[in-house]
Design a protein around this motif. Structure first.
Motif, short mmCIF file in Angstrom:
data_model
loop_
_atom_site.label_atom_id
_atom_site.label_comp_id
_atom_site.label_asym_id
_atom_site.label_seq_id
_atom_site.Cartn_x
_atom_site.Cartn_y
_atom_site.Cartn_z
N LEU A 20 0.83 -1.21 0.00
CA LEU A 20 0.00 0.00 0.00
C LEU A 20 0.86 1.25 0.00
O LEU A 20 0.54 2.25 -0.66
CB LEU A 20 -0.93 0.00 1.22
N SER A 21 1.97 1.21 0.74
CA SER A 21 2.88 2.37 0.74
C SER A 21 3.46 2.57 -0.66
O SER A 21 3.56 3.71 -1.14
CB SER A 21 4.03 2.17 1.74
N ALA A 23 2.12 1.79 -3.49
CA ALA A 23 1.06 2.36 -4.34
C ALA A 23 0.90 3.84 -4.07
O ALA A 23 0.77 4.66 -4.99
CB ALA A 23 -0.25 1.62 -4.08
N MET A 24 0.91 4.20 -2.79
CA MET A 24 0.73 5.61 -2.43
C MET A 24 1.89 6.48 -2.94
O MET A 24 1.68 7.54 -3.51
CB MET A 24 0.61 5.72 -0.91
N LEU A 128 -3.72 4.17 4.64
CA LEU A 128 -2.89 4.04 3.43
C LEU A 128 -3.75 3.72 2.20
O LEU A 128 -3.54 4.27 1.12
CB LEU A 128 -1.86 2.92 3.63
N ARG A 129 -4.73 2.84 2.40
CA ARG A 129 -5.62 2.48 1.27
C ARG A 129 -6.35 3.71 0.76
O ARG A 129 -6.39 3.97 -0.45
CB ARG A 129 -6.67 1.46 1.75
N ARG A 131 -5.59 6.88 1.09
CA ARG A 131 -4.72 7.88 0.45
C ARG A 131 -4.24 7.39 -0.93
O ARG A 131 -4.18 8.18 -1.88
CB ARG A 131 -3.52 8.19 1.36
N ALA A 132 -3.90 6.11 -1.01
CA ALA A 132 -3.44 5.58 -2.30
C ALA A 132 -4.55 5.73 -3.35
O ALA A 132 -4.31 6.15 -4.48
CB ALA A 132 -3.04 4.11 -2.14
N ARG A 133 -5.79 5.41 -2.94
CA ARG A 133 -6.92 5.53 -3.88
C ARG A 133 -7.15 6.99 -4.27
O ARG A 133 -7.36 7.30 -5.44
CB ARG A 133 -8.20 4.99 -3.23
N ALA A 137 -4.31 5.41 -7.28
CA ALA A 137 -3.91 4.00 -7.38
C ALA A 137 -5.15 3.12 -7.46
O ALA A 137 -6.19 3.45 -6.89
CB ALA A 137 -3.05 3.60 -6.19
#
Ligand SMILES: Cc1cc2nc3c(=O)[nH]c(=O)nc-3n(C[C@H](O)[C@H](O)[C@H](O)COP(=O)(O)OP(=O)(O)OC[C@H]3O[C@@H](n4cnc5c(N)ncnc54)[C@H](O)[C@@H]3O)c2cc1C
Length: 522
Positions: A20-21, A23-24, A128-129, A131-133, A137
């Motif tokens: 996840l990191s 991806a972010m 993290l999910r 923020r990545a989205r 991502a």
């Protein structure tokens, strides 16, 4: 069984902390990426809880907010007890007092704007999910990688969701964040070296209101009659008791063990149990062709009081993200990616040795770890030295890590933090770093030369003339931090690591060769 195809510049396998990191960090740099994660949710039994100053600095660069910061005085404490409410024996240190360097000068007090964070893995992963989205991502949860193949131009991955639908993803690069038992690492035939399996442990996660009994201590070694266990809290009402054996216990036995550890009839509710394999192993290489290993897939470091496991993996992801961005955007040649293994494998070994040199793990140490000098934790976290083809000026006998204020702008180290005043407001020098290449100097000539050469090479290079941007006092301090007094220059990479340092006497034309070499330009 349905099968469709899609294309992504970067495919990430594993959507836990490191995936996840990654991806972010990639999405924050505008690199489209897809994460495939076998599970739909975070594990109900969290593992990591401690996040370091450096991790929070990296999260800042991606604009991740909402992580509760530890107070400035926070120190993770471990006490040996007979039971939580019974006799407390003594407090043990992660770093022996003899190895700690006391720093007294006020300007040496704050090596980072952060103090670290204490947050359970299953509370951090949703942040993290999200923020990545938010950054773009794509996360495919409940989907697993079935197999993959790489060729000269990219990677083809076959993935499958829980309904059995299959998809083929074609990506330029693949990041394997698939954990300790990485099937990707195994299929590439990448071996591992290190101490090996240290212990197989069992744990029970329970909820109880025990704040009044812990007196600010977070970890307990419980030594009682017929009991040798480890108790720790996630700081949110959840506690975990770990048994140093691999025995399956039923509910009644777990209840009795928790009662003994608490030492008083206090209410609690058992939530779940776990089984952990504590290993210390480092992959022989962190990359093969277009596939990169990150996090536990690349290195397993047993839980320490410095939090090397997830934190080291998150830093891998950060190191790799800007390099993939530079190559995919055409600014750098693929040879830049070789520096990922060169830089991050060295850090993993340093941390492994530092873990096993300390009293907590000395009983399992190999000879080399036993003979390793214990370093200040701040040096390991904020003052590691990268040596690679993307860093110029690491020749000679340099230590693998030092306190950041002792480096004075040494290429290969993190560009140092200082709080300065800009436009009447406090400003962190770290906010300068994290996007493109940056040249810092009080010489307008160096700044002009860097900007012009950046344009010629098609590189995202900016420059800050310190003398013009800062007060005289702040300028002198920043120049001293970077070792560029008297008109020298410091070139900082997009990940905030110093790539090169020059003096006023050097020819300005040299900046072209420096940029070409450090950025591996076309
Ligand atoms: C008890 C304990 C306490 C710890 N405490 C700390 C701490 O305080 N601080 C710290 O820094 N570290 C800590 N660690 C270490 C930390 O938990 C790990 O280093 C971290 O979770 C590694 O993250 P990762 O993303 O690399 O791998 P993992 O968390 O193992 O995640 C791998 C992911 O890949 C997925 N996956 C695997 N194969 C596939 C596939 N084929 N397709 C799709 N998905 C797949 C899995 O489902 C999983 O979600 C602790 C570890 C333990 C055991």
């Amino acid at each position: 069984m349905k099968q469709q195809g899609s294309v992504a510049p970067v495919l990430i396998v594993g959507g836990s902390l490191v995936g996840l990191s990654a991806a972010m960090f990639l999405a924050a740099r505008g690199v489209p990426c897809v994460v495939v994660e076998r599970h739909l949710h975070s594990s109900t039994h969290p593992r990591a809880i401690g996040y370091t100053q450096r991790t929070l600095e990296l999260f800042d660069t991606a604009g991740l907010r909402g992580i509760p910061e530890a107070p400035p005085t926070f120190r993770l404490r471990r006490v040996r007890v007979e039971s939580l409410t019974g006799r407390w024996l003594d407090e043990t240190d992660w770093t022996p007092k003899s190895a700690r360097v006391e720093r007294t000068e006020p300007q040496r007090m704050d090596p980072s704007p952060h103090h670290g964070a204490v947050i359970a893995q299953d509370r951090l992963e949703p942040l993290l999910r999200a923020r990545a989205r938010e950054l773009g991502a794509s996360l495919l949860l409940g989907t697993e990688l079935v197999r993959f193949a790489q060729d000269a131009d990219g990677v083809t991955a076959w993935i499958q969701d829980r309904e059995g639908s299959q998809q083929v993803i074609r990506a330029s690069y693949l990041i394997a964040c698939d954990g300790n038992r990485s099937a990707i690492r195994d299929s590439l035939g990448i071996g591992r070296q290190g101490i090996g399996v240290i212990e197989v442990m069992r744990s029970v996660l329970f909820r109880a209101d025990l704040e009044a009994y812990r007196h600010g201590v977070g970890q307990f070694e419980v030594k009682g009659p017929n009991l040798d266990a480890f108790l720790t809290t996630y700081g949110d009402g959840r506690w975990v008791l770990m048994f140093k054996d691999d025995i399956e216990r039923d509910h009644a036995t777990l209840t009795e063990a928790i009662e003994r550890v608490l030492g008083a009839p206090l209410p609690f509710e058992i939530l779940t149990t776990g089984r952990w394999e504590l290993t210390a192993l480092i992959a022989d290489r962190f990359a093969q062709g277009r596939v990169f290993l990150a996090g536990d897939a690349a290195h397993t470091l047993p839980p320490t009081r410095g939090g090397y496991g997830a934190n080291t993996g998150i830093a891998d992801a950060y190191n790799l993200a800007w390099k993939l961005c530079a190559v995919l955007s055409g600014q750098s040649q693929p040879s830049l990616l070789n520096s990922y293994d060169e830089e991050r494998r060295g850090v993993a070994w340093l941390r492994l040795r530092q873990t096993f040199a300390r009293p907590d793990y000395l009983q399992y140490a190999d000879e080399e770890s036993r003979n390793t000098a214990i370093l200040d934790p701040v040096a390991i976290e904020l003052g590691e030295l990268y040596r690679s083809s993307s860093i110029l000026g690491t020749e000679g006998d340099l230590p693998p890590a030092r306190h950041p204020s002792d480096w004075k702008g040494q290429p290969g180290t993190r560009a140092p933090f200082r709080s300065v005043t800009r436009e009447g407001k406090p400003f962190s020098t770290l906010d300068w770093f994290g996007s493109g290449w940056l040249l810092l100097s009080s010489s307008a000539n160096w700044c002009d030369a860097a900007r012009a050469e950046g344009k010629t090479l098609g590189l995202n290079v900016s420059a800050i003339c310190l003398r013009e941007s800062l007060s005289e006092t702040d300028c002198a301090l920043v120049e001293r931090d970077l070792g560029i007094e008297g008109g020298g220059a410091s070139l900082v990479r997009p990940d905030g690591v110093i790539a090169w340092r020059g003096t006023a006497q050097q020819s300005l034309t040299q900046i072209a060769d420096v940029l070409r070499a450090a950025a591996h330009t076309m």
